[in-house]
Design a protein around this motif. Sequence first.
Motif, PDB file in Angstrom:
ATOM      1  N   ASP A 181       0.883  -1.289  -0.119  1.00 37.59           N
ATOM      2  CA  ASP A 181      -0.014   0.169   0.197  1.00 37.59           C
ATOM      3  C   ASP A 181       1.069   1.225   0.015  1.00 37.59           C
ATOM      4  N   ALA A 182       1.981   1.086   0.906  1.00 38.52           N
ATOM      5  CA  ALA A 182       2.874   2.654   0.744  1.00 38.52           C
ATOM      6  C   ALA A 182       3.613   2.528  -0.661  1.00 38.52           C
ATOM      7  N   ALA A 183       3.995   1.604  -1.322  1.00 34.17           N
ATOM      8  CA  ALA A 183       4.330   1.552  -2.604  1.00 34.17           C
ATOM      9  C   ALA A 183       3.469   2.456  -3.544  1.00 34.17           C
ATOM     10  N   LEU A 184       2.217   2.374  -3.477  1.00 32.87           N
ATOM     11  CA  LEU A 184       1.152   2.779  -4.252  1.00 32.87           C
ATOM     12  C   LEU A 184       0.964   4.288  -4.127  1.00 32.87           C
ATOM     13  N   LEU A 185       1.465   4.865  -3.044  1.00 34.87           N
ATOM     14  CA  LEU A 185       1.571   6.190  -2.676  1.00 34.87           C
ATOM     15  C   LEU A 185       2.418   7.092  -3.418  1.00 34.87           C
ATOM     16  N   GLY A 186       3.323   6.649  -4.050  1.00 37.82           N
ATOM     17  CA  GLY A 186       4.448   7.264  -4.772  1.00 37.82           C
ATOM     18  C   GLY A 186       4.461   6.830  -6.287  1.00 37.82           C
ATOM     19  N   PRO A 187       5.548   7.006  -6.918  1.00 40.60           N
ATOM     20  CA  PRO A 187       5.699   6.988  -8.360  1.00 40.60           C
ATOM     21  C   PRO A 187       6.298   5.585  -8.420  1.00 40.60           C
ATOM     22  N   ALA A 188       5.965   4.883  -9.408  1.00 45.20           N
ATOM     23  CA  ALA A 188       6.249   3.464  -9.695  1.00 45.20           C
ATOM     24  C   ALA A 188       7.710   3.291 -10.223  1.00 45.20           C
ATOM     25  N   LEU A 189       8.575   3.225  -9.157  1.00 44.47           N
ATOM     26  CA  LEU A 189      10.058   3.166  -9.597  1.00 44.47           C
ATOM     27  C   LEU A 189      10.470   1.588  -9.243  1.00 44.47           C
ATOM     28  N   ALA A 190      11.255   1.152 -10.078  1.00 46.54           N
ATOM     29  CA  ALA A 190      11.888  -0.181 -10.066  1.00 46.54           C
ATOM     30  C   ALA A 190      12.807  -0.398  -8.769  1.00 46.54           C
ATOM     31  N   PRO A 191      12.562  -1.483  -7.944  1.00 47.17           N
ATOM     32  CA  PRO A 191      13.443  -1.576  -6.681  1.00 47.17           C
ATOM     33  C   PRO A 191      14.516  -2.238  -7.127  1.00 47.17           C
ATOM     34  N   GLU A 192      15.635  -2.206  -6.188  1.00 46.14           N
ATOM     35  CA  GLU A 192      16.699  -3.392  -6.454  1.00 46.14           C
ATOM     36  C   GLU A 192      16.267  -4.333  -5.477  1.00 46.14           C
ATOM     37  N   ALA A 193      16.819  -5.689  -5.922  1.00 45.15           N
ATOM     38  CA  ALA A 193      16.502  -6.847  -5.027  1.00 45.15           C
ATOM     39  C   ALA A 193      17.715  -7.696  -4.901  1.00 45.15           C
ATOM     40  N   ASP A 194      17.868  -7.961  -3.517  1.00 41.92           N
ATOM     41  CA  ASP A 194      18.899  -8.803  -3.180  1.00 41.92           C
ATOM     42  C   ASP A 194      18.629  -9.624  -2.032  1.00 41.92           C
ATOM     43  N   ASP A 195      17.361  -9.381  -1.596  1.00 51.30           N
ATOM     44  CA  ASP A 195      16.771 -10.153  -0.568  1.00 51.30           C
ATOM     45  C   ASP A 195      15.527 -10.396  -0.692  1.00 51.30           C
ATOM     46  N   LEU A 196      14.776 -10.909   0.287  1.00 50.14           N
ATOM     47  CA  LEU A 196      13.476 -11.358   0.084  1.00 50.14           C
ATOM     48  C   LEU A 196      12.614 -10.395  -0.096  1.00 50.14           C
ATOM     49  N   ARG A 197      12.848  -9.211   0.919  1.00 54.12           N
ATOM     50  CA  ARG A 197      11.639  -8.194   0.907  1.00 54.12           C
ATOM     51  C   ARG A 197      12.084  -7.440  -0.563  1.00 54.12           C
ATOM     52  N   GLY A 198      13.201  -7.330  -0.847  1.00 54.72           N
ATOM     53  CA  GLY A 198      13.560  -6.674  -2.255  1.00 54.72           C
ATOM     54  C   GLY A 198      12.798  -7.307  -3.321  1.00 54.72           C
ATOM     55  N   TRP A 199      12.499  -8.695  -3.444  1.00 55.25           N
ATOM     56  CA  TRP A 199      11.993  -9.424  -4.561  1.00 55.25           C
ATOM     57  C   TRP A 199      10.512  -9.251  -4.476  1.00 55.25           C
ATOM     58  N   ILE A 200      10.292  -9.273  -2.843  1.00 53.41           N
ATOM     59  CA  ILE A 200       8.475  -8.803  -2.933  1.00 53.41           C
ATOM     60  C   ILE A 200       8.117  -7.632  -3.461  1.00 53.41           C
ATOM     61  N   ALA A 201       9.109  -6.561  -3.467  1.00 56.55           N
ATOM     62  CA  ALA A 201       8.889  -5.139  -3.881  1.00 56.55           C
ATOM     63  C   ALA A 201       9.075  -5.267  -5.254  1.00 56.55           C
ATOM     64  N   VAL A 202      10.035  -6.052  -6.005  1.00 52.77           N
ATOM     65  CA  VAL A 202       9.887  -6.127  -7.380  1.00 52.77           C
ATOM     66  C   VAL A 202       8.720  -6.770  -7.979  1.00 52.77           C
ATOM     67  N   ASN A 203       8.292  -7.800  -7.318  1.00 52.32           N
ATOM     68  CA  ASN A 203       6.962  -8.524  -7.825  1.00 52.32           C
ATOM     69  C   ASN A 203       5.917  -7.484  -7.748  1.00 52.32           C
ATOM     70  N   HIS A 204       5.629  -6.409  -6.801  1.00 55.79           N
ATOM     71  CA  HIS A 204       4.583  -5.555  -6.488  1.00 55.79           C
ATOM     72  C   HIS A 204       4.935  -4.253  -7.786  1.00 55.79           C
ATOM     73  N   PHE A 205       6.183  -4.195  -8.028  1.00 54.73           N
ATOM     74  CA  PHE A 205       6.255  -3.122  -9.232  1.00 54.73           C
ATOM     75  C   PHE A 205       5.827  -3.591 -10.305  1.00 54.73           C
ATOM     76  N   HIS A 206       6.052  -4.926 -10.690  1.00 56.24           N
ATOM     77  CA  HIS A 206       5.826  -5.361 -11.953  1.00 56.24           C
ATOM     78  C   HIS A 206       4.388  -5.636 -12.065  1.00 56.24           C
ATOM     79  N   ASN A 207       3.816  -6.016 -11.202  1.00 56.88           N
ATOM     80  CA  ASN A 207       2.065  -6.309 -11.108  1.00 56.88           C
ATOM     81  C   ASN A 207       1.550  -4.818 -11.429  1.00 56.88           C
ATOM     82  N   ARG A 208       2.258  -3.685 -10.635  1.00 58.49           N
ATOM     83  CA  ARG A 208       1.541  -2.532 -11.008  1.00 58.49           C
ATOM     84  C   ARG A 208       2.230  -1.923 -12.405  1.00 58.49           C
ATOM     85  N   SER A 209       3.138  -2.096 -12.895  1.00 59.28           N
ATOM     86  CA  SER A 209       3.229  -2.039 -14.318  1.00 59.28           C
ATOM     87  C   SER A 209       2.636  -2.629 -15.271  1.00 59.28           C
TER      88      SER A 209
END
Length: 209
Positions: free
Chosen positions: A17-45
């Motif tokens: 929900d917090a990610a949707l409050l700002g612009p859709a910026l591709a996150p870096e991922a090198d851990d579990l939570r990073g990949w969760i953010a990447v998945n959400h970014f691509h779903n949003r895109s």
Amino acid sequence: MTDTPLPRAAEVIAAHDAALLGPALAPEADDLRGWIAVNHFHNRSLWAQEDLARRTRAPDAEIVANKRAIDRHNQARNDAIERIDEFLLAALGLVDPATLASALPRSTVAAGARLNSETAGSMLDRISILGLKIAAMHEQAQRQDVDEAHRQSCGERLQRLQQQRADLGACFDELLADAAAGRAYFKVYRQFKMYNDPRLNPALVAEAR
């Protein structure tokens, strides 16, 4: 199990929900939570490109570009799901680390545990998509250029979507708890998307000849 803290559904939902409050910026991922953010970014895109691809007055070239972007984001979304599952299985100690990135990761699950048909990563993917639906339906329920019947209908749908996300989040937490206790497990299910692979898509193979 490793020392990696397992995510709770409420934490993931808050991050979505917090990610949707700002612009859709591709996150870096090198851990579990990073990949969760990447998945959400691509779903949003994907959501944005799917809307654009359904335009009826746009030039054909723009629709083609939208469709190709959809393919790219969908591939990346599925790749992220697999990475999420890999990290979770490693954290839970349910897979041989040496085989984790292979096509056939070797399970180290104790006898008697039940196999869950859906992976934890797939559940987080569905939670991500529900977050997008909730945000979009909330906007519809607040519109001032439509009648009250439209707002009421969307408000009712919003409540149902929120319930569905809460239910799925509870199921996610239960699966991880059962997996940690040795009662359940899941696997990395490779998607092996063939349409994006020029070696496996028959149309692309024929085109290259």
